[in-house]
Design a protein around this motif. Sequence first.
Motif, PDB file in Angstrom:
ATOM      1  N   TRP A   1       0.806  -1.216   0.000  1.00 26.83           N
ATOM      2  CA  TRP A   1       0.000   0.000   0.000  1.00 26.83           C
ATOM      3  C   TRP A   1       0.844   1.273   0.000  1.00 26.83           C
ATOM      4  N   CYS A   2       2.146   1.143  -0.198  1.00 25.59           N
ATOM      5  CA  CYS A   2       3.034   2.310  -0.096  1.00 25.59           C
ATOM      6  C   CYS A   2       2.742   3.378  -1.145  1.00 25.59           C
ATOM      7  N   ASN A   3       2.248   2.981  -2.316  1.00 28.65           N
ATOM      8  CA  ASN A   3       1.930   3.962  -3.355  1.00 28.65           C
ATOM      9  C   ASN A   3       0.785   4.878  -2.952  1.00 28.65           C
ATOM     10  N   TYR A   4       0.067   4.512  -1.907  1.00 30.98           N
ATOM     11  CA  TYR A   4      -1.076   5.308  -1.456  1.00 30.98           C
ATOM     12  C   TYR A   4      -0.706   6.248  -0.305  1.00 30.98           C
ATOM     13  N   LEU A   5       0.531   6.213   0.122  1.00 29.95           N
ATOM     14  CA  LEU A   5       1.000   7.132   1.160  1.00 29.95           C
ATOM     15  C   LEU A   5       1.115   8.543   0.592  1.00 29.95           C
ATOM     16  N   PRO A   6       1.099   9.567   1.445  1.00 32.35           N
ATOM     17  CA  PRO A   6       1.262  10.941   0.952  1.00 32.35           C
ATOM     18  C   PRO A   6       2.572  11.097   0.180  1.00 32.35           C
ATOM     19  N   LYS A   7       2.521  11.815  -0.909  1.00 33.09           N
ATOM     20  CA  LYS A   7       3.732  12.052  -1.706  1.00 33.09           C
ATOM     21  C   LYS A   7       4.763  12.820  -0.890  1.00 33.09           C
ATOM     22  N   VAL A   8       4.275  13.732  -0.080  1.00 32.67           N
ATOM     23  CA  VAL A   8       5.134  14.456   0.865  1.00 32.67           C
ATOM     24  C   VAL A   8       4.643  14.100   2.262  1.00 32.67           C
ATOM     25  N   ARG A   9       5.511  13.534   3.066  1.00 37.88           N
ATOM     26  CA  ARG A   9       5.110  13.082   4.400  1.00 37.88           C
ATOM     27  C   ARG A   9       4.623  14.265   5.246  1.00 37.88           C
ATOM     28  N   LEU A  10       3.545  14.055   5.966  1.00 39.88           N
ATOM     29  CA  LEU A  10       2.915  15.124   6.736  1.00 39.88           C
ATOM     30  C   LEU A  10       3.688  15.388   8.029  1.00 39.88           C
ATOM     31  N   LYS A  11       3.725  16.645   8.428  1.00 41.39           N
ATOM     32  CA  LYS A  11       4.450  17.020   9.640  1.00 41.39           C
ATOM     33  C   LYS A  11       3.499  17.718  10.610  1.00 41.39           C
ATOM     34  N   PRO A  12       2.929  16.973  11.556  1.00 34.27           N
ATOM     35  CA  PRO A  12       2.023  17.593  12.532  1.00 34.27           C
ATOM     36  C   PRO A  12       2.783  18.474  13.519  1.00 34.27           C
ATOM     37  N   LYS A  13       2.048  19.344  14.193  1.00 30.19           N
ATOM     38  CA  LYS A  13       2.672  20.237  15.170  1.00 30.19           C
ATOM     39  C   LYS A  13       3.108  19.477  16.420  1.00 30.19           C
TER      40      LYS A  13
ATOM     41  N   GLU B   1      -8.060  11.243  13.553  1.00 31.74           N
ATOM     42  CA  GLU B   1      -9.147  12.055  14.120  1.00 31.74           C
ATOM     43  C   GLU B   1      -8.597  13.055  15.136  1.00 31.74           C
ATOM     44  N   ALA B   2      -7.641  12.613  15.949  1.00 35.85           N
ATOM     45  CA  ALA B   2      -7.067  13.495  16.962  1.00 35.85           C
ATOM     46  C   ALA B   2      -6.318  14.661  16.313  1.00 35.85           C
ATOM     47  N   LEU B   3      -5.501  14.369  15.321  1.00 37.83           N
ATOM     48  CA  LEU B   3      -4.736  15.426  14.651  1.00 37.83           C
ATOM     49  C   LEU B   3      -5.660  16.375  13.891  1.00 37.83           C
ATOM     50  N   THR B   4      -6.711  15.836  13.312  1.00 35.08           N
ATOM     51  CA  THR B   4      -7.676  16.672  12.589  1.00 35.08           C
ATOM     52  C   THR B   4      -8.317  17.681  13.535  1.00 35.08           C
TER      53      THR B   4
ATOM     54  N   ASP C   1      -7.532  20.564  10.617  1.00 35.58           N
ATOM     55  CA  ASP C   1      -6.995  20.363   9.272  1.00 35.58           C
ATOM     56  C   ASP C   1      -7.447  18.992   8.748  1.00 35.58           C
ATOM     57  N   GLN C   2      -8.193  18.987   7.654  1.00 40.91           N
ATOM     58  CA  GLN C   2      -8.706  17.750   7.066  1.00 40.91           C
ATOM     59  C   GLN C   2      -7.654  16.996   6.244  1.00 40.91           C
ATOM     60  N   THR C   3      -6.462  17.564   6.127  1.00 36.44           N
ATOM     61  CA  THR C   3      -5.412  16.925   5.321  1.00 36.44           C
ATOM     62  C   THR C   3      -5.089  15.528   5.823  1.00 36.44           C
TER      63      THR C   3
END
Length: 251
Positions: free
Chosen positions: A39-51, A186-189, A194-196
């Motif tokens: 499933w790696c092709n479905y990961l974000p193209k740029v890894r997300l960086k939460p606060k 859900e917690a990060l959202t 942020d719906q990202t």
Amino acid sequence: MANNEEVDNVWDDMVNLPADPPEMRQLCTLCKRPLNVCWCNYLPKVRLKPKCKIILLQHPAEEKRSLRTAPMLTLGLSENSCTVYKGKKFPTRKHIGLWDILNSKKSVLLYPSSKAINMENLPKDIEINNLVLLDGTWPQAKAIYNNTPLLQAMTHVKLLYKFESHYIIRTQPTDGCLSTLETAIEALTILENDQTYKNCLLKPLNALCDFQIKHGAVTHQSKEFRKRNKTYPKLIGRRLQQTLDIKDECV
């Protein structure tokens, strides 16, 4: 005579064994899944960086599960944004840096205890550097919590509303239960408004479920749903039965 025939049959079976071991399926170097269900092709193209950082306290048995969701979190978030500590009790000497994290006033535990605060009711100006989650089955998570006084002393938060799980190939105890990945999403959202996180991090989970269904898996309802509709074939534990009975009375 019969014994001689049995020995001959065993010998014949050994003679007919292939000389070379069976060919192993190639595995992805990242998710460790077979390449045809990677499933790696479905990961974000740029890894997300939460606060804030995600801290997973993972039960050892969870690592052996082939359909776990924690790797989607560690690979979908930027490096050092998600740290996994393994064990049944925390912290121990091998958990470098964890004692400071759990003792920090800027760390919160996402766990539905009696003193947990609804995440949406947290003051907007509160600074959260570490969001701690327990990774395992519900009984395993409860055991980790009960065996770790430091966790019990932390600030607790919870997700108040029921969310529909996308992890449809695994049976959950009750309606609204989420996988580790979905809980973090859900917690990060909520924390970052942020719906990202939903838009990007649910894709590998949906892909995993699609792969498994195409290979013969079936969709699962929660134990609560199946008990309510009298389709749950197994014996239900006393505590779960009491929980479900209480819910039925409240409806």
